[in-house]
Design a protein around this motif. Structure first.
Motif, mmCIF file in Angstrom:
data_model
loop_
_atom_site.group_PDB
_atom_site.id
_atom_site.type_symbol
_atom_site.label_atom_id
_atom_site.label_comp_id
_atom_site.label_asym_id
_atom_site.label_seq_id
_atom_site.Cartn_x
_atom_site.Cartn_y
_atom_site.Cartn_z
ATOM 1 N N HIS A 80 0.928 -1.138 -0.004
ATOM 2 C CA HIS A 80 0.134 0.144 -0.084
ATOM 3 C C HIS A 80 0.948 1.191 -0.038
ATOM 4 O O HIS A 80 0.376 2.354 0.617
ATOM 5 N N ARG A 81 2.088 1.146 -0.674
ATOM 6 C CA ARG A 81 3.064 2.298 -0.583
ATOM 7 C C ARG A 81 2.341 3.437 -1.403
ATOM 8 O O ARG A 81 2.605 4.433 -1.325
ATOM 9 N N ASN A 82 1.805 3.101 -2.609
ATOM 10 C CA ASN A 82 1.275 4.139 -3.362
ATOM 11 C C ASN A 82 -0.137 4.700 -3.142
ATOM 12 O O ASN A 82 -0.632 5.182 -3.998
ATOM 13 N N ALA A 83 -0.749 4.127 -1.778
ATOM 14 C CA ALA A 83 -1.958 4.675 -1.411
ATOM 15 C C ALA A 83 -2.131 6.294 -1.475
ATOM 16 O O ALA A 83 -0.928 6.916 -1.235
ATOM 17 N N PRO A 84 -3.137 6.809 -1.787
ATOM 18 C CA PRO A 84 -3.323 8.285 -1.696
ATOM 19 C C PRO A 84 -3.410 8.714 -0.184
ATOM 20 O O PRO A 84 -3.198 7.944 0.774
ATOM 21 N N VAL A 85 -3.175 9.986 0.076
ATOM 22 C CA VAL A 85 -3.052 10.660 1.244
ATOM 23 C C VAL A 85 -4.028 10.308 2.034
ATOM 24 O O VAL A 85 -4.282 10.384 3.279
ATOM 25 N N ASN A 86 -5.215 10.069 1.452
ATOM 26 C CA ASN A 86 -6.635 9.804 2.311
ATOM 27 C C ASN A 86 -6.928 8.492 2.472
ATOM 28 O O ASN A 86 -8.266 8.135 2.878
ATOM 29 N N ALA A 87 -5.948 7.518 2.424
ATOM 30 C CA ALA A 87 -6.309 6.052 2.385
ATOM 31 C C ALA A 87 -6.353 5.772 3.849
ATOM 32 O O ALA A 87 -5.609 6.473 4.714
ATOM 33 N N LEU A 88 -7.109 4.614 4.409
ATOM 34 C CA LEU A 88 -7.116 4.381 5.900
ATOM 35 C C LEU A 88 -5.716 3.859 6.214
ATOM 36 O O LEU A 88 -5.027 3.196 5.382
ATOM 37 N N GLY A 89 -5.486 3.876 7.463
ATOM 38 C CA GLY A 89 -4.295 3.324 8.045
ATOM 39 C C GLY A 89 -3.061 4.289 8.044
ATOM 40 O O GLY A 89 -3.238 5.297 8.093
ATOM 41 N N TYR A 90 -2.099 3.641 8.438
ATOM 42 C CA TYR A 90 -0.798 4.627 8.652
ATOM 43 C C TYR A 90 -0.359 5.194 7.491
ATOM 44 O O TYR A 90 -0.484 4.669 6.366
ATOM 45 N N LEU A 91 -0.205 6.556 7.499
ATOM 46 C CA LEU A 91 -0.268 7.356 6.405
ATOM 47 C C LEU A 91 1.425 7.752 5.909
ATOM 48 O O LEU A 91 1.951 7.432 4.748
ATOM 49 N N ARG A 92 2.030 8.386 6.748
ATOM 50 C CA ARG A 92 3.441 9.088 6.403
ATOM 51 C C ARG A 92 4.136 9.162 7.634
ATOM 52 O O ARG A 92 3.477 9.425 8.657
ATOM 53 N N VAL A 93 5.415 9.642 7.357
ATOM 54 C CA VAL A 93 6.163 9.972 8.356
ATOM 55 C C VAL A 93 6.804 11.482 8.168
ATOM 56 O O VAL A 93 6.838 11.858 6.907
ATOM 57 N N MET A 94 6.643 12.256 9.031
ATOM 58 C CA MET A 94 6.994 13.692 8.799
ATOM 59 C C MET A 94 8.111 14.208 9.549
ATOM 60 O O MET A 94 8.173 13.848 10.707
ATOM 61 N N PHE A 95 8.971 14.967 8.842
ATOM 62 C CA PHE A 95 10.245 15.370 9.195
ATOM 63 C C PHE A 95 10.481 16.742 9.228
ATOM 64 O O PHE A 95 9.902 17.342 8.294
ATOM 65 N N ALA A 96 10.977 17.355 10.483
ATOM 66 C CA ALA A 96 11.081 18.904 10.393
ATOM 67 C C ALA A 96 12.464 18.832 9.759
ATOM 68 O O ALA A 96 13.447 18.405 10.268
ATOM 69 N N VAL A 97 12.904 19.865 8.808
ATOM 70 C CA VAL A 97 14.115 20.131 7.989
ATOM 71 C C VAL A 97 14.487 21.853 8.423
ATOM 72 O O VAL A 97 13.487 22.563 8.633
ATOM 73 N N ASP A 98 15.738 21.941 8.209
ATOM 74 C CA ASP A 98 15.773 23.492 8.305
ATOM 75 C C ASP A 98 15.856 24.214 7.011
ATOM 76 O O ASP A 98 15.404 25.325 7.054
ATOM 77 N N ASP A 99 16.091 23.304 5.634
ATOM 78 C CA ASP A 99 15.785 24.139 4.404
ATOM 79 C C ASP A 99 15.000 23.353 3.639
ATOM 80 O O ASP A 99 15.573 22.355 3.176
ATOM 81 N N ILE A 100 13.711 23.432 3.281
ATOM 82 C CA ILE A 100 12.990 22.489 2.486
ATOM 83 C C ILE A 100 13.566 22.360 1.252
ATOM 84 O O ILE A 100 13.530 21.195 0.457
ATOM 85 N N ASP A 101 14.015 23.653 0.509
ATOM 86 C CA ASP A 101 14.414 23.513 -0.751
ATOM 87 C C ASP A 101 15.619 22.771 -0.930
ATOM 88 O O ASP A 101 15.863 21.939 -1.813
ATOM 89 N N GLU A 102 16.478 22.768 0.092
ATOM 90 C CA GLU A 102 17.849 22.079 -0.059
ATOM 91 C C GLU A 102 17.549 20.779 0.032
ATOM 92 O O GLU A 102 18.207 19.739 -0.503
#
Length: 145
Positions: A80-102
């Motif tokens: 289910h790796r390519n499931a869309p963002v509104n799929a049921l279950g675990y979705l994603r991991v979010m990381f805080a970064v210093d510079d998003i473009d870099e």
């Protein structure tokens, strides 16, 4: 007795080395790599006699971890790796970064693709989702101000 912490998030991959390299480029550190096998491990997961190669990746602050797993036995049964963002279950991991473009420039060299676009949330964050190794959904957040 109460909750002490979240120890890790588990992600199953096909190419463990490529996933390690990708998350290293993101800024995580390889804490260790091992093969776990036997009936005792299967009693935890309910998979019986299993063999899985794992890599534990640690965030620079030492508080967050990803456990990357490549199952040798039994083989994986769903994808289910390519499931869309509104799929049921675990979705994603979010990381805080210093510079998003870099960060995006660096991860694109490893095949990362922007899902939508980088957006600004009020005066607080710049945010985006990317598809990383094997189509994994990963969020990036750059704090503003």
């Amino acid at each position: 007795m109460g909750l002490k912490r979240m120890d890790n998030v588990g992600i199953v991959v096909e190419d463990l080395t490529a996933a390690i390299d990708f998350f290293r480029d993101l800024g995580l550190e390889l804490e260790g790599r091992a093969t776990i096998e036997g009936e005792w491990a299967g009693r935890i997961t309910g998979l019986g006699d299993q063999c899985v190669e794992i890599a534990m990746m640690r965030t620079p602050d030492g508080h967050g971890r990803l456990e990357l797993s490549r199952f040798i036995r039994p083989s994986t049964v769903a994808d289910h790796r390519n499931a869309p963002v509104n799929a049921l279950g675990y979705l994603r991991v979010m990381f805080a970064v210093d510079d998003i473009d870099e960060t995006l420039d660096k991860l694109r060299k490893r095949g990362a693709q922007l899902v939508g676009e980088v957006v600004r949330y009020q005066d607080s964050y710049r945010l985006c989702y990317i598809r990383g190794p094997e189509g994994l959904l990963i969020g990036l957040a750059q704090e503003l101000g």
